[in-house]
Scaffold this motif. Structure first.
Motif, PDB file in Angstrom:
ATOM      1  N   SER A   2      32.220  59.928  50.346  1.00  0.00           N
ATOM      2  CA  SER A   2      32.163  58.760  51.223  1.00  0.00           C
ATOM      3  C   SER A   2      33.595  58.506  51.670  1.00  0.00           C
ATOM      4  O   SER A   2      34.485  58.288  50.833  1.00  0.00           O
ATOM      5  CB  SER A   2      31.604  57.548  50.486  1.00  0.00           C
ATOM      6  OG  SER A   2      30.276  57.794  50.063  1.00  0.00           O
ATOM      7  N   ILE A   3      33.813  58.553  52.983  1.00  0.00           N
ATOM      8  CA  ILE A   3      35.172  58.529  53.531  1.00  0.00           C
ATOM      9  C   ILE A   3      35.318  57.356  54.493  1.00  0.00           C
ATOM     10  O   ILE A   3      34.503  57.204  55.413  1.00  0.00           O
ATOM     11  CB  ILE A   3      35.472  59.849  54.282  1.00  0.00           C
ATOM     12  CG1 ILE A   3      35.185  61.060  53.391  1.00  0.00           C
ATOM     13  CG2 ILE A   3      36.911  59.881  54.780  1.00  0.00           C
ATOM     14  CD1 ILE A   3      35.132  62.380  54.149  1.00  0.00           C
ATOM     15  N   ILE A   4      36.348  56.546  54.281  1.00  0.00           N
ATOM     16  CA  ILE A   4      36.654  55.437  55.190  1.00  0.00           C
ATOM     17  C   ILE A   4      37.905  55.811  55.993  1.00  0.00           C
ATOM     18  O   ILE A   4      38.922  56.200  55.408  1.00  0.00           O
ATOM     19  CB  ILE A   4      36.878  54.116  54.430  1.00  0.00           C
ATOM     20  CG1 ILE A   4      35.623  53.749  53.635  1.00  0.00           C
ATOM     21  CG2 ILE A   4      37.240  52.988  55.398  1.00  0.00           C
ATOM     22  CD1 ILE A   4      35.796  52.542  52.748  1.00  0.00           C
ATOM     23  N   LEU A   5      37.798  55.697  57.309  1.00  0.00           N
ATOM     24  CA  LEU A   5      38.892  56.053  58.213  1.00  0.00           C
ATOM     25  C   LEU A   5      39.391  54.797  58.916  1.00  0.00           C
ATOM     26  O   LEU A   5      38.602  53.928  59.280  1.00  0.00           O
ATOM     27  CB  LEU A   5      38.389  57.053  59.268  1.00  0.00           C
ATOM     28  CG  LEU A   5      37.612  58.264  58.759  1.00  0.00           C
ATOM     29  CD1 LEU A   5      36.991  59.016  59.929  1.00  0.00           C
ATOM     30  CD2 LEU A   5      38.523  59.181  57.955  1.00  0.00           C
ATOM     31  N   ARG A   6      40.702  54.729  59.146  1.00  0.00           N
ATOM     32  CA  ARG A   6      41.252  53.607  59.893  1.00  0.00           C
ATOM     33  C   ARG A   6      42.058  54.116  61.081  1.00  0.00           C
ATOM     34  O   ARG A   6      42.877  55.019  60.937  1.00  0.00           O
ATOM     35  CB  ARG A   6      42.158  52.739  59.008  1.00  0.00           C
ATOM     36  CG  ARG A   6      42.681  51.483  59.743  1.00  0.00           C
ATOM     37  CD  ARG A   6      43.526  50.620  58.843  1.00  0.00           C
ATOM     38  NE  ARG A   6      44.786  51.279  58.524  1.00  0.00           N
ATOM     39  CZ  ARG A   6      45.641  50.855  57.591  1.00  0.00           C
ATOM     40  NH1 ARG A   6      45.340  49.799  56.863  1.00  0.00           N
ATOM     41  NH2 ARG A   6      46.771  51.490  57.375  1.00  0.00           N
ATOM     42  N   MET A   7      41.793  53.533  62.254  1.00  0.00           N
ATOM     43  CA  MET A   7      42.572  53.799  63.463  1.00  0.00           C
ATOM     44  C   MET A   7      43.236  52.505  63.881  1.00  0.00           C
ATOM     45  O   MET A   7      42.558  51.474  63.992  1.00  0.00           O
ATOM     46  CB  MET A   7      41.667  54.309  64.588  1.00  0.00           C
ATOM     47  CG  MET A   7      41.215  55.740  64.355  1.00  0.00           C
ATOM     48  SD  MET A   7      39.451  56.013  64.589  1.00  0.00           S
ATOM     49  CE  MET A   7      38.765  55.225  63.163  1.00  0.00           C
ATOM     50  N   ASP A   8      44.555  52.529  64.088  1.00  0.00           N
ATOM     51  CA  ASP A   8      45.308  51.309  64.363  1.00  0.00           C
ATOM     52  C   ASP A   8      45.015  50.302  63.252  1.00  0.00           C
ATOM     53  O   ASP A   8      45.007  50.667  62.078  1.00  0.00           O
ATOM     54  CB  ASP A   8      44.993  50.768  65.759  1.00  0.00           C
ATOM     55  CG  ASP A   8      45.408  51.743  66.866  1.00  0.00           C
ATOM     56  OD1 ASP A   8      46.322  52.549  66.601  1.00  0.00           O
ATOM     57  OD2 ASP A   8      44.825  51.701  67.948  1.00  0.00           O
TER      58      ASP A   8
END
Length: 312
Positions: A201-207
């Motif tokens: 389970s992967i959480i990605l953040r952009m800006d």
């Protein structure tokens, strides 16, 4: 007439061979594999030449080549092809390390040849349609994109875990749909049936306030390939397999018009067009490197139990 070859005739490579053999304006000049029996069978079936040494195939005057070998072999095969003056489509992930990806990108630039990375879901008609919908502003500002890519384990996958094998698809798609690079990653994963991780389970953040969530595993007994894009004006539900996009807002539930087609055929047709015209491909080597960087950061995150900044 573009002369193209395929290196690697495993399950995916066989599809490259099949599609090239059916294309107008394209000559399948050869296929190469270390398995002599298999490559000769493929060559006979598709009326082309068989090679166990891909460098001998390069001597046949290829314009372009698909590299469909195990990830750890990508760097050397791609560098050899570029050195021979051949345009390259390499299957995802671009390489086994970001350093090797950098070497491949630099070699393509020096050779003035195309290096395209086979992130096939960008050529899925449903993804193309959703990108158009997002760009039109129909959903408003997108604040979260989540994906589910799960299914049974394929025993032919031995050299990488689930993140690099299939999770990287959604990492690339999320970045592509946002039109933004991913800055940081937090992942929870484990290895229960495989030597590498088989669920994540992967959480990605952009800006600062754009989110991506990737759920992937080799444990679910049935295949699911879905994406949800949440905007301030509505939500889109995409099914990669059925190639459908459904939009929900306060007033309507609507189904977008999507013309079904084979993503790999779309991808290879596009690659042949780039090879013929010299136009820069999308996804390019840098796109492939970014998806790899994020996937590697996700692996590091679950191993170390902390948030990882991408590219640092």
């Amino acid at each position: 007439m573009i002369r193209v070859g395929v290196i690697g005739t495993g399950a995916m490579g066989q599809n490259h061979v099949r599609i090239y053999s059916e294309m107008e304006g394209v000559e399948l000049a050869g296929v190469s594999d270390v398995d002599q029996k298999r490559v000769e069978s493929m060559a006979t079936q598709f009326k082309t030449q068989a090679f166990t040494d891909y460098k001998k195939m390069f001597a046949e005057g290829l314009d372009a080549v698909s590299v469909v070998v195990p990830t750890k072999l990508h760097k050397q095969v791609v560098l050899d092809a570029l050195d021979a003056g051949i345009h390259v489509l390499v299957e995802k992930p671009i390489a086994d390390t970001t350093e090797n990806a950098d070497l491949m990108i630099a070699a393509a630039k020096n050779a003035e040849k195309i290096l395209m990375v086979g992130h096939i879901e960008r050529f899925n008609p449903a993804v193309i349609k959703l990108k158009e919908i997002i760009n039109s502003g129909t959903l408003g500002k997108i604040v979260s994109i989540s994906t589910k890519r799960v299914g049974p384990y394929n025993p032919r996958i031995r050299d990488v875990g689930v993140i690099l094998d299939i999770g990287v698809h959604d990492i690339d798609v999320i970045s592509y749909l946002y039109g933004k690079k991913i800055n940081s990653v937090y992942a929870i994963a484990g290895a229960d049936i495989h030597s590498f991780e088989d669920h994540a389970s992967i959480i990605l953040r952009m800006d600062h306030n754009f989110a991506g969530v990737v759920e992937t595993n080799w444990l679910t007994p049935h295949k699911v390939r879905q994406l949800t894009a949440i905007g301030v004006k509505g939500v889109a539900y995409l099914d990669y397999i059925n190639q459908t996009v459904q939009l929900h807002d306060n007033e309507w539930i609507r189904k977008a018009k999507v013309e079904p087609s084979e993503p790999l055929k779309n991808e290879l047709t596009y690659f042949m067009d780039c090879a013929a015209t010299g136009k820069a491909p999308n996804p390019c080597g840098e796109d492939g490197k970014h998806a790899l960087e994020v996937a590697m950061a996700a692996i590091k995150s679950y191993e170390e139990g902390r948030l990882i900044e991408v590219g640092k």
